[in-house]
Motif scaffolding. Structure first.
Motif, PDB file in Angstrom:
ATOM      1  N   GLY A 244      -1.205 -11.238   7.528  1.00 61.06           N
ATOM      2  CA  GLY A 244      -1.825 -10.515   8.646  1.00 61.06           C
ATOM      3  C   GLY A 244      -2.527  -9.276   8.127  1.00 61.06           C
ATOM      4  N   LYS A 245      -2.168  -8.123   8.692  1.00 63.84           N
ATOM      5  CA  LYS A 245      -2.839  -6.873   8.293  1.00 63.84           C
ATOM      6  C   LYS A 245      -1.985  -6.030   7.357  1.00 63.84           C
ATOM      7  CE  LYS A 245      -5.913  -6.360  12.187  1.00 63.84           C
ATOM      8  NZ  LYS A 245      -7.176  -6.331  11.869  1.00 63.84           N
ATOM      9  N   LYS A 246      -0.940  -6.652   6.788  1.00 65.28           N
ATOM     10  CA  LYS A 246      -0.036  -5.885   5.910  1.00 65.28           C
ATOM     11  C   LYS A 246       0.037  -6.506   4.524  1.00 65.28           C
ATOM     12  CE  LYS A 246       2.578  -3.119   8.878  1.00 65.28           C
ATOM     13  NZ  LYS A 246       1.951  -1.850   8.938  1.00 65.28           N
ATOM     14  N   ALA A 247       0.183  -5.633   3.515  1.00 66.73           N
ATOM     15  CA  ALA A 247       0.397  -6.098   2.150  1.00 66.73           C
ATOM     16  C   ALA A 247       1.823  -5.748   1.754  1.00 66.73           C
ATOM     17  CB  ALA A 247      -0.576  -5.409   1.207  1.00 66.73           C
ATOM     18  N   THR A 248       2.450  -6.645   1.010  1.00 66.43           N
ATOM     19  CA  THR A 248       3.781  -6.335   0.479  1.00 66.43           C
ATOM     20  C   THR A 248       3.708  -6.380  -1.041  1.00 66.43           C
ATOM     21  OG1 THR A 248       4.762  -7.349   2.422  1.00 66.43           O
ATOM     22  CG2 THR A 248       6.227  -6.963   0.549  1.00 66.43           C
ATOM     23  N   LEU A 249       4.068  -5.265  -1.652  1.00 67.17           N
ATOM     24  CA  LEU A 249       4.016  -5.165  -3.106  1.00 67.17           C
ATOM     25  C   LEU A 249       5.405  -5.325  -3.687  1.00 67.17           C
ATOM     26  CD1 LEU A 249       1.761  -2.014  -3.394  1.00 67.17           C
ATOM     27  CD2 LEU A 249       1.142  -4.286  -4.178  1.00 67.17           C
ATOM     28  N   THR A 250       5.487  -5.949  -4.855  1.00 61.91           N
ATOM     29  CA  THR A 250       6.751  -5.991  -5.582  1.00 61.91           C
ATOM     30  C   THR A 250       6.637  -5.003  -6.738  1.00 61.91           C
ATOM     31  OG1 THR A 250       6.610  -8.348  -5.165  1.00 61.91           O
ATOM     32  CG2 THR A 250       8.460  -7.605  -6.509  1.00 61.91           C
ATOM     33  N   LEU A 251       7.632  -4.130  -6.820  1.00 61.94           N
ATOM     34  CA  LEU A 251       7.635  -3.095  -7.867  1.00 61.94           C
ATOM     35  C   LEU A 251       8.854  -3.275  -8.755  1.00 61.94           C
ATOM     36  CD1 LEU A 251       7.082   0.139  -5.711  1.00 61.94           C
ATOM     37  CD2 LEU A 251       5.372  -1.496  -6.427  1.00 61.94           C
ATOM     38  N   GLU A 252       8.685  -2.887 -10.020  1.00 62.14           N
ATOM     39  CA  GLU A 252       9.825  -2.892 -10.949  1.00 62.14           C
ATOM     40  C   GLU A 252       9.755  -1.633 -11.792  1.00 62.14           C
ATOM     41  OE1 GLU A 252      10.040  -6.319 -13.511  1.00 62.14           O
ATOM     42  OE2 GLU A 252       9.937  -7.669 -11.781  1.00 62.14           O
ATOM     43  N   PRO A 253      10.903  -1.107 -12.236  1.00 60.25           N
ATOM     44  CA  PRO A 253      10.839   0.010 -13.181  1.00 60.25           C
ATOM     45  C   PRO A 253      10.075  -0.448 -14.428  1.00 60.25           C
ATOM     46  CG  PRO A 253      13.085  -0.346 -12.408  1.00 60.25           C
ATOM     47  CD  PRO A 253      12.284  -1.498 -11.893  1.00 60.25           C
ATOM     48  N   ALA A 254       9.238   0.429 -14.994  1.00 62.10           N
ATOM     49  CA  ALA A 254       8.417   0.036 -16.152  1.00 62.10           C
ATOM     50  C   ALA A 254       9.294  -0.457 -17.286  1.00 62.10           C
ATOM     51  CB  ALA A 254       7.578   1.224 -16.596  1.00 62.10           C
ATOM     52  N   ALA A 255      10.495   0.147 -17.416  1.00 60.16           N
ATOM     53  CA  ALA A 255      11.377  -0.234 -18.525  1.00 60.16           C
ATOM     54  C   ALA A 255      12.206  -1.476 -18.200  1.00 60.16           C
ATOM     55  CB  ALA A 255      12.296   0.942 -18.834  1.00 60.16           C
ATOM     56  N   GLY A 256      11.986  -2.062 -17.030  1.00 63.27           N
ATOM     57  CA  GLY A 256      12.761  -3.235 -16.615  1.00 63.27           C
ATOM     58  C   GLY A 256      13.892  -2.808 -15.688  1.00 63.27           C
ATOM     59  N   ASP A 258      15.855  -3.631 -11.530  1.00 62.64           N
ATOM     60  CA  ASP A 258      15.799  -4.321 -10.244  1.00 62.64           C
ATOM     61  C   ASP A 258      14.456  -4.130  -9.550  1.00 62.64           C
ATOM     62  OD1 ASP A 258      18.330  -5.138 -10.661  1.00 62.64           O
ATOM     63  OD2 ASP A 258      19.270  -3.535  -9.449  1.00 62.64           O
ATOM     64  N   ALA A 259      13.981  -5.215  -8.955  1.00 62.79           N
ATOM     65  CA  ALA A 259      12.710  -5.155  -8.232  1.00 62.79           C
ATOM     66  C   ALA A 259      12.935  -4.590  -6.834  1.00 62.79           C
ATOM     67  CB  ALA A 259      12.109  -6.547  -8.147  1.00 62.79           C
ATOM     68  N   GLU A 260      11.896  -3.958  -6.277  1.00 67.93           N
ATOM     69  CA  GLU A 260      11.941  -3.524  -4.878  1.00 67.93           C
ATOM     70  C   GLU A 260      10.603  -3.902  -4.229  1.00 67.93           C
ATOM     71  OE1 GLU A 260      11.458   0.686  -3.948  1.00 67.93           O
ATOM     72  OE2 GLU A 260      11.105   1.122  -6.047  1.00 67.93           O
ATOM     73  N   THR A 261      10.566  -3.909  -2.919  1.00 73.08           N
ATOM     74  CA  THR A 261       9.296  -4.211  -2.260  1.00 73.08           C
ATOM     75  C   THR A 261       8.824  -2.992  -1.468  1.00 73.08           C
ATOM     76  OG1 THR A 261      10.436  -5.149  -0.374  1.00 73.08           O
ATOM     77  CG2 THR A 261       9.677  -6.715  -2.048  1.00 73.08           C
ATOM     78  N   LEU A 262       7.532  -2.972  -1.254  1.00 67.77           N
ATOM     79  CA  LEU A 262       6.923  -1.840  -0.557  1.00 67.77           C
ATOM     80  C   LEU A 262       5.820  -2.396   0.333  1.00 67.77           C
ATOM     81  CD1 LEU A 262       7.006   1.271  -0.590  1.00 67.77           C
ATOM     82  CD2 LEU A 262       5.404   1.233  -2.496  1.00 67.77           C
ATOM     83  N   GLU A 263       5.870  -2.060   1.622  1.00 71.77           N
ATOM     84  CA  GLU A 263       4.843  -2.545   2.542  1.00 71.77           C
ATOM     85  C   GLU A 263       3.750  -1.500   2.715  1.00 71.77           C
ATOM     86  OE1 GLU A 263       5.710  -3.621   6.589  1.00 71.77           O
ATOM     87  OE2 GLU A 263       6.151  -5.661   5.943  1.00 71.77           O
ATOM     88  N   ALA A 264       2.529  -1.959   2.894  1.00 73.06           N
ATOM     89  CA  ALA A 264       1.437  -0.998   3.081  1.00 73.06           C
ATOM     90  C   ALA A 264       0.357  -1.598   3.971  1.00 73.06           C
ATOM     91  CB  ALA A 264       0.845  -0.619   1.735  1.00 73.06           C
ATOM     92  N   ASP A 265      -0.416  -0.697   4.614  1.00 76.62           N
ATOM     93  CA  ASP A 265      -1.579  -1.158   5.397  1.00 76.62           C
ATOM     94  C   ASP A 265      -2.788  -1.285   4.484  1.00 76.62           C
ATOM     95  OD1 ASP A 265      -0.323  -0.739   8.123  1.00 76.62           O
ATOM     96  OD2 ASP A 265      -0.102   1.231   7.193  1.00 76.62           O
ATOM     97  N   CYS A 266      -2.724  -0.561   3.366  1.00 73.46           N
ATOM     98  CA  CYS A 266      -3.845  -0.608   2.431  1.00 73.46           C
ATOM     99  C   CYS A 266      -3.315  -0.380   1.022  1.00 73.46           C
ATOM    100  CB  CYS A 266      -4.866   0.478   2.810  1.00 73.46           C
ATOM    101  SG  CYS A 266      -6.295   0.480   1.736  1.00 73.46           S
ATOM    102  N   VAL A 267      -3.836  -1.165   0.072  1.00 67.56           N
ATOM    103  CA  VAL A 267      -3.442  -1.016  -1.330  1.00 67.56           C
ATOM    104  C   VAL A 267      -4.711  -0.773  -2.136  1.00 67.56           C
ATOM    105  CG1 VAL A 267      -2.462  -2.203  -3.345  1.00 67.56           C
ATOM    106  CG2 VAL A 267      -1.456  -2.568  -1.069  1.00 67.56           C
ATOM    107  N   LEU A 268      -4.721   0.316  -2.893  1.00 69.56           N
ATOM    108  CA  LEU A 268      -5.872   0.602  -3.768  1.00 69.56           C
ATOM    109  C   LEU A 268      -5.486   0.257  -5.202  1.00 69.56           C
ATOM    110  CD1 LEU A 268      -8.510   1.910  -4.819  1.00 69.56           C
ATOM    111  CD2 LEU A 268      -7.410   4.140  -4.577  1.00 69.56           C
TER     112      LEU A 268
END
Ligand code: FAD
Ligand code: NAD
Length: 465
Positions: A244-256, A258-268
């Motif tokens: 729809g109108k939302k993006a969900t990003l998967t993030l991880e610490p750079a050093a490795g 646990d992953a987390e997710t982050l929702e946004a209306d806009c991703v640059l």
């Protein structure tokens, strides 16, 4: 020369190419410039420096009205955003300046060949159906956005965008995630934060603004956080889905970890830019690029292929408009039989946030690696003009050689750091010592006095601290 259609053919009309074309024509060379975009001026004028500064300047006023900075000076206003009008003045600025280059081409008798060029041989390129020959060809094709695997950019939808999409958002996103805490991320993230978005910057490294002095990077992070940006440092983005109108990003610490997710209306997506060489037919002339996709050159901007030179973002060095412009002048001067000089050790860099962040020469870390240094620092809080203007954030730092006192680098965070850095670049170009700067009379009250005071601090004798 008459064996060729032109003395010089330049591919690309960005700040590198259009400046090279104008200087070549000024030097009496028959010159053509190929540009595929509908307007001249390249990334810088069309989708880079100019439109971003138009949005930064306008949003700065809005922010000053909204965040109380104006009220502090006795101006009570409640701003109302007219985003369409803000975009209109951006488009107007771009239109005026790109047409200006067209006028300069006509005035200097530079022929604009419309279309995308591809090599046939080292002295011949094809542009659509036309074949054009030139004694010297200059590649000035610039750069484009580096894509991030797993993150698909769609500027039209305005949900996952690159810098071009982020300049043109039709409404203020509620929540914006910026991938990459470099120059683009911080400038365009600042625009939308000022206009009301919640902005989260995800940066792979442990600090923002790679390449800048570490003190500056740390201070910048403090200031952006104070302004309300959330910074997720040492974090990488590993994926992005749009529903729809939302993006969900998967993030991880750079050093490795646990992953987390982050929702946004806009991703640059602003993780860097890569040189434009695709479609140029470099294979036809036997010209290879280096590991970073750049075209290697010597100090006369000659590539490995005789008769072909290259400048700007497509060659190694900082991807900056003024660096491309200076190379444009120098390459034309070499082609005309003169000596073209660009001092690559003294190229200033400016981030046009609030306050501005600027530097020239070596960082303290790089200078220390070369030998003993002396450092002078002066806070903007102690500069009378900055204090009077309610602009206490930031400082100036002058780095000098411990033995010769020659200035090796100058860094500043100040509301007008981009303007202040010019004097530091000029001083360094003339081989100035910190004492030379300290004994140069600076007008009072100006922000630039902080550079003088930082230079005085190199020997431990600033006055106002
Ligand atoms: P470009 O400006 O990229 O121009 C290259 C041109 O070549 C393009 O117009 C392209 O269409 C054309 N071209 C490519 N291939 C072909 C072909 N085969 N045939 C014909 N034409 C071709 N720098 C600063 O110094 N200050 C800033 O404030 C600043 N802000 C920026 C903001 C943003 C959002 C971005 C994206 C960049 C910014 N930059 C800034 C960087 C600056 O825009 C570039 O460093 C500069 O434009 C590089 O100039 P160039 O001439 O090498 O290439
Ligand atoms: P940049 O290189 O300045 O910053 C990119 C950032 O993204 C870096 O900090 C990098 O560590 C980070 N990164 C890379 N991969 C990542 C990932 N997977 N997840 C999270 N972070 C990641 O690049 P930019 O901001 O895209 O700008 C591109 C070029 O345009 C720069 O070279 C700059 O010189 C030029 N530019 C200049 C100006 C200016 O002079 N004011 C303004 C805009 C752009």
């Amino acid at each position: 020369m008459s064996d060729f259609d032109y003395d010089v053919l330049i591919i690309g009309a960005g700040p590198g190419g259009y400046v090279a074309a104008i200087r070549a024509a000024q030097l009496g060379l028959k010159t053509a410039c190929v540009e595929g975009r509908a307007t001249l001026g390249g990334t810088c004028l069309n989708v880079g420096c100019i439109p971003s500064k138009a949005m930064l300047h306008a949003s700065e006023y809005f922010d000053a009205a909204k965040n109380g900075a104006m009220a502090e000076m006795g101006i009570d206003v409640t701003p109302k955003l007219n985003l369409d009008k803000m975009h209109a003045q951006r488009i107007d600025a771009v239109g005026g300046l790109t047409k200006g280059i067209e006028f300069l081409f006509k005035k200097n008798k530079v022929d604009w060949k419309k279309g995308y060029a591809s090599f046939v041989d080292a002295h011949t390129v094809k542009v659509g159906d036309e074949t054009i020959t030139a004694k010297e060809v200059v590649i000035a094709t610039g750069s484009s956005v580096t894509p991030l695997p797993g993150v698909e950019i769609d500027n039209d939808k305005g949900i996952v965008v690159d810098s071009t999409g982020a300049l043109e958002l039709k409404s203020v996103p509620k929540k914006m995630v910026v991938i990459g805490g470099g120059v683009i991320g911080l400038e365009l993230g600042s625009v939308w934060r000022r206009l009301g978005a919640e902005v989260i910057v995800v940066e792979f490294l442990d600090q923002l603004l790679p390449g800048m002095d570490l003190d500056i990077r740390k201070e910048a992070a403090k200031i952006f956080k104070k302004q309300g940006m959330e910074l997720k440092l040492s974090t990488k983005v590993t994926g992005c889905t749009v529903k729809g109108k939302k993006a969900t990003l998967t993030l991880e610490p750079a050093a490795g970890g646990d992953a987390e997710t982050l929702e946004a209306d806009c991703v640059l997506v602003s993780i860097g830019r890569r040189p434009n060489t695709e479609g140029l037919g470099l294979d036809k002339i036997g010209l290879a690029t280096n590991q970073r996709g750049q075209i290697e050159i010597d100090h006369e901007f000659r590539t490995a292929v005789a008769g072909v030179r290259a400048i700007g973002d497509v060659v190694p060095g900082p991807m900056l408009a003024h660096k491309a412009e200076d190379e444009g002048i120098a390459v034309a001067e070499w082609i005309a039989g003169q000596t073209g000089i660009v001092n690559h050790d003294v190229i200033p860099g400016v981030v046009y946030t609030w306050p501005e962040i600027a530097g020239v020469g070596l960082t303290e870390e790089a200078a220390k690696e070369r030998g003993a240094i002396k450092v002078g620092k002066f806070p903007m809080m102690a500069n009378s003009r900055a204090k009077t203007n309610h602009e206490p954030d930031g400082f100036v730092k002058v780095i000098a050689d411990a033995e010769t006192d020659r200035v090796l680098g100058v860094w500043c965070i100040a509301s007008v750091a981009g303007t202040m850095i010019a004097q530091a670049a000029q001083a360094m170009e003339f081989g100035a010592t910190s004492e030379d700067i300290a004994y140069t009379c600076h007008a009072h009250p100006t922000h630039s006095e902080a550079i003088k005071e930082a230079a005085m601090a190199v020997t431990g004798k600033p006055i106002h601290m």
